[in-house]
Scaffold this motif. Sequence first.
Motif: not given
Length: 257
Positions: A224-234
């Motif tokens: 859910t968070m990765s739909m709106f912020a690049p949490l998956h990039q870090y």
Amino acid sequence: MYDDYNTRPSAFFSETTWYSEYLVFGLILIMLRVIISKNYKLFLVLPLFILGIILSATRNSYLGLLVYLVLSLLFIFANQKINIKMYINKYTVLIVVFIVLSFISLKEYVMPYIELTIDKFYLKDASGLGRIDAFYMSIEDVMVNPIFGQGFYWDTSMSTDTGTAVGAKSFNLFFMILHIFGFFGFLAFLLLILYYYLNSIARYIKTRSVFIKYSIIIFTIFLTMSMFAPLHQYPFGMYIIALSLYLYRLVDVWRRV
């Protein structure tokens, strides 16, 4: 640090958003610890986490907490039993009293954060407007080569005026996969996610394990968070995925022991 041009303070490392998202997952892990150990004294540290999330005024953190509450309720209803004693005790009462008294005494300081958060959910802030632009840009970007994707190349021109990245470093996990791998890669990615959910739900129905329950919750919040912020990039995002998979496999480890 405190920025005169910001209502919310800057975090002491990186961005305030990261600080707030760390607190969300920390809060969830505390709840898991309480369930496992029955050590309700841990509830006493929750106001610090909640205060940090409020002061950060981060839209994505509130979204993560909402997902946590909704999924927790669904699991409770699925089990058809509610352990009231677990959730209502002297520590819970102390937390509620602390929050109410703090709000009353610090109302003039808290209200600007509440108003800022409300504005964020109305997408009136620069970040929210940037996300809207990024969604439109991402759709146009995907249509350039929707079948096979465009690979990992990225440069600074592939972002909105407010700095929201699209393309191979997209703020949105699904758009990132679509840009890099195209439809077939995205389909494989969706099937992998579906495989995880089907297996996790089946294992939970069989074992009723709290570890699998929290594996599903943590993984869903990450998505859910990765739909709106690049949490998956870090790296922190990868840690969350690793933690979810660890909890998923923990039942097997305990059985062997």
